[in-house]
Design a protein around this motif. Structure first.
Motif, PDB file in Angstrom:
ATOM      1  N   ASP A 212       0.859  -1.179   0.000  1.00 61.04           N
ATOM      2  CA  ASP A 212       0.000   0.000   0.000  1.00 61.04           C
ATOM      3  C   ASP A 212       0.898   1.233   0.000  1.00 61.04           C
ATOM      4  O   ASP A 212       1.671   1.420   0.926  1.00 61.04           O
ATOM      5  CB  ASP A 212      -0.886  -0.044   1.241  1.00 61.04           C
ATOM      6  CG  ASP A 212      -1.899   1.074   1.289  1.00 61.04           C
ATOM      7  OD1 ASP A 212      -2.807   0.953   2.092  1.00 61.04           O
ATOM      8  OD2 ASP A 212      -1.773   2.059   0.546  1.00 61.04           O
ATOM      9  N   TRP A 213       0.775   2.049  -1.036  1.00 54.38           N
ATOM     10  CA  TRP A 213       1.623   3.226  -1.176  1.00 54.38           C
ATOM     11  C   TRP A 213       0.847   4.502  -0.888  1.00 54.38           C
ATOM     12  O   TRP A 213       1.038   5.500  -1.549  1.00 54.38           O
ATOM     13  CB  TRP A 213       2.187   3.290  -2.577  1.00 54.38           C
ATOM     14  CG  TRP A 213       3.243   2.297  -2.856  1.00 54.38           C
ATOM     15  CD1 TRP A 213       3.476   1.128  -2.210  1.00 54.38           C
ATOM     16  CD2 TRP A 213       4.227   2.377  -3.865  1.00 54.38           C
ATOM     17  NE1 TRP A 213       4.527   0.476  -2.760  1.00 54.38           N
ATOM     18  CE2 TRP A 213       5.014   1.218  -3.793  1.00 54.38           C
ATOM     19  CE3 TRP A 213       4.529   3.304  -4.843  1.00 54.38           C
ATOM     20  CZ2 TRP A 213       6.075   0.982  -4.639  1.00 54.38           C
ATOM     21  CZ3 TRP A 213       5.574   3.062  -5.695  1.00 54.38           C
ATOM     22  CH2 TRP A 213       6.349   1.920  -5.582  1.00 54.38           C
ATOM     23  N   GLN A 214      -0.021   4.501   0.076  1.00 51.28           N
ATOM     24  CA  GLN A 214      -0.809   5.695   0.374  1.00 51.28           C
ATOM     25  C   GLN A 214       0.121   6.874   0.634  1.00 51.28           C
ATOM     26  O   GLN A 214       1.138   6.748   1.306  1.00 51.28           O
ATOM     27  CB  GLN A 214      -1.705   5.467   1.596  1.00 51.28           C
ATOM     28  CG  GLN A 214      -2.759   4.413   1.392  1.00 51.28           C
ATOM     29  CD  GLN A 214      -3.691   4.737   0.245  1.00 51.28           C
ATOM     30  OE1 GLN A 214      -4.125   5.856   0.076  1.00 51.28           O
ATOM     31  NE2 GLN A 214      -3.998   3.742  -0.554  1.00 51.28           N
TER      32      GLN A 214
ATOM     33  N   HIS B 269     -10.581  -0.880 -11.553  1.00 48.53           N
ATOM     34  CA  HIS B 269      -9.215  -0.959 -12.069  1.00 48.53           C
ATOM     35  C   HIS B 269      -8.769   0.400 -12.599  1.00 48.53           C
ATOM     36  O   HIS B 269      -9.515   1.050 -13.327  1.00 48.53           O
ATOM     37  CB  HIS B 269      -9.143  -1.945 -13.239  1.00 48.53           C
ATOM     38  CG  HIS B 269      -9.390  -3.364 -12.870  1.00 48.53           C
ATOM     39  ND1 HIS B 269      -8.374  -4.249 -12.625  1.00 48.53           N
ATOM     40  CD2 HIS B 269     -10.543  -4.062 -12.699  1.00 48.53           C
ATOM     41  CE1 HIS B 269      -8.883  -5.441 -12.330  1.00 48.53           C
ATOM     42  NE2 HIS B 269     -10.203  -5.349 -12.370  1.00 48.53           N
ATOM     43  N   PHE B 270      -7.549   0.787 -12.272  1.00 50.05           N
ATOM     44  CA  PHE B 270      -6.915   1.978 -12.825  1.00 50.05           C
ATOM     45  C   PHE B 270      -5.542   1.592 -13.338  1.00 50.05           C
ATOM     46  O   PHE B 270      -5.034   0.508 -13.057  1.00 50.05           O
ATOM     47  CB  PHE B 270      -6.746   3.067 -11.753  1.00 50.05           C
ATOM     48  CG  PHE B 270      -8.022   3.706 -11.326  1.00 50.05           C
ATOM     49  CD1 PHE B 270      -8.542   4.799 -12.005  1.00 50.05           C
ATOM     50  CD2 PHE B 270      -8.708   3.231 -10.230  1.00 50.05           C
ATOM     51  CE1 PHE B 270      -9.723   5.388 -11.604  1.00 50.05           C
ATOM     52  CE2 PHE B 270      -9.896   3.817  -9.821  1.00 50.05           C
ATOM     53  CZ  PHE B 270     -10.405   4.900 -10.503  1.00 50.05           C
TER      54      PHE B 270
ATOM     55  N   LYS C  15      -5.886   1.129  -3.225  1.00 43.61           N
ATOM     56  CA  LYS C  15      -4.823   0.188  -2.856  1.00 43.61           C
ATOM     57  C   LYS C  15      -3.952  -0.079  -4.078  1.00 43.61           C
ATOM     58  O   LYS C  15      -4.456  -0.191  -5.194  1.00 43.61           O
ATOM     59  CB  LYS C  15      -5.402  -1.143  -2.354  1.00 43.61           C
ATOM     60  CG  LYS C  15      -6.432  -1.016  -1.248  1.00 43.61           C
ATOM     61  CD  LYS C  15      -5.828  -0.499   0.013  1.00 43.61           C
ATOM     62  CE  LYS C  15      -6.899  -0.393   1.097  1.00 43.61           C
ATOM     63  NZ  LYS C  15      -6.527   0.513   2.152  1.00 43.61           N
ATOM     64  N   TRP C  16      -2.665  -0.213  -3.869  1.00 47.50           N
ATOM     65  CA  TRP C  16      -1.717  -0.557  -4.933  1.00 47.50           C
ATOM     66  C   TRP C  16      -1.428  -2.033  -4.795  1.00 47.50           C
ATOM     67  O   TRP C  16      -0.881  -2.476  -3.773  1.00 47.50           O
ATOM     68  CB  TRP C  16      -0.449   0.278  -4.810  1.00 47.50           C
ATOM     69  CG  TRP C  16      -0.705   1.716  -5.106  1.00 47.50           C
ATOM     70  CD1 TRP C  16      -1.217   2.654  -4.253  1.00 47.50           C
ATOM     71  CD2 TRP C  16      -0.499   2.378  -6.353  1.00 47.50           C
ATOM     72  NE1 TRP C  16      -1.341   3.858  -4.905  1.00 47.50           N
ATOM     73  CE2 TRP C  16      -0.895   3.726  -6.190  1.00 47.50           C
ATOM     74  CE3 TRP C  16      -0.011   1.962  -7.591  1.00 47.50           C
ATOM     75  CZ2 TRP C  16      -0.827   4.652  -7.225  1.00 47.50           C
ATOM     76  CZ3 TRP C  16       0.076   2.893  -8.614  1.00 47.50           C
ATOM     77  CH2 TRP C  16      -0.335   4.223  -8.427  1.00 47.50           C
TER      78      TRP C  16
ATOM     79  N   PRO D 136      -3.149   0.451  -9.379  1.00 46.07           N
ATOM     80  CA  PRO D 136      -4.079   1.057  -8.432  1.00 46.07           C
ATOM     81  C   PRO D 136      -5.486   0.475  -8.590  1.00 46.07           C
ATOM     82  O   PRO D 136      -6.002   0.371  -9.706  1.00 46.07           O
ATOM     83  CB  PRO D 136      -4.041   2.536  -8.808  1.00 46.07           C
ATOM     84  CG  PRO D 136      -3.499   2.606 -10.202  1.00 46.07           C
ATOM     85  CD  PRO D 136      -2.758   1.344 -10.465  1.00 46.07           C
ATOM     86  N   HIS D 137      -6.074   0.100  -7.457  1.00 50.79           N
ATOM     87  CA  HIS D 137      -7.423  -0.467  -7.415  1.00 50.79           C
ATOM     88  C   HIS D 137      -8.238   0.311  -6.383  1.00 50.79           C
ATOM     89  O   HIS D 137      -7.791   0.510  -5.261  1.00 50.79           O
ATOM     90  CB  HIS D 137      -7.382  -1.944  -7.012  1.00 50.79           C
ATOM     91  CG  HIS D 137      -6.642  -2.800  -7.980  1.00 50.79           C
ATOM     92  ND1 HIS D 137      -5.991  -3.946  -7.608  1.00 50.79           N
ATOM     93  CD2 HIS D 137      -6.461  -2.687  -9.322  1.00 50.79           C
ATOM     94  CE1 HIS D 137      -5.431  -4.514  -8.664  1.00 50.79           C
ATOM     95  NE2 HIS D 137      -5.700  -3.761  -9.725  1.00 50.79           N
TER      96      HIS D 137
END
Length: 121
Positions: free
Chosen positions: A2-4, A43-44, A79-80, A90-91
């Protein structure tokens, strides 16, 4: 992973077919395309991933929209997660809201390839 908070200026991208984009604009939010609904998240792609996503999932489709979302608008619902080739994608684990959209531009098909807006890909 997670890369927040990696950067507040980072944008991620979603490719919509015309009816999906019209639906988001009419309703103000969407659970995404059928694949998103089936997978349980929207989905992104990063801008580096978007051309491959377009070629793999939207080959020969015209009338698409490229929609940009600023990462900081999505909070903890983004979330990554590892996907194709081990890359992090990224989702979004909630509906995408029209208010999340930073901008949208047509993604025309020219000579069999999608033409991304100048300066992006």
């Amino acid at each position: 992973m997670d890369w927040q908070g990696i950067t507040t200026a980072m944008q991620i991208y979603k490719i919509f077919r015309a009816p999906e984009w019209a639906d988001l604009r009419a309703k103000g939010e969407t659970p995404g395309a059928p694949v998103d609904v089936a997978d349980g998240f929207v989905h992104f792609s990063t801008i580096e991933q978007a051309p491959e996503t377009a070629a793999k999932h939207f080959a020969d489709e015209d009338g698409l929209m490229l929609v940009a979302i600023e990462v900081d608008r999505l909070g903890d619902d983004l979330k990554w997660e590892e996907s194709r080739g081990g890359a992090l994608f990224p989702h979004l684990y909630r509906n995408l809201r029209l208010s999340d959209v930073a901008w949208a531009q047509p993604l025309p098909l020219v000579g069999g390839a999608h033409q991304f807006p100048a300066g992006l890909a």
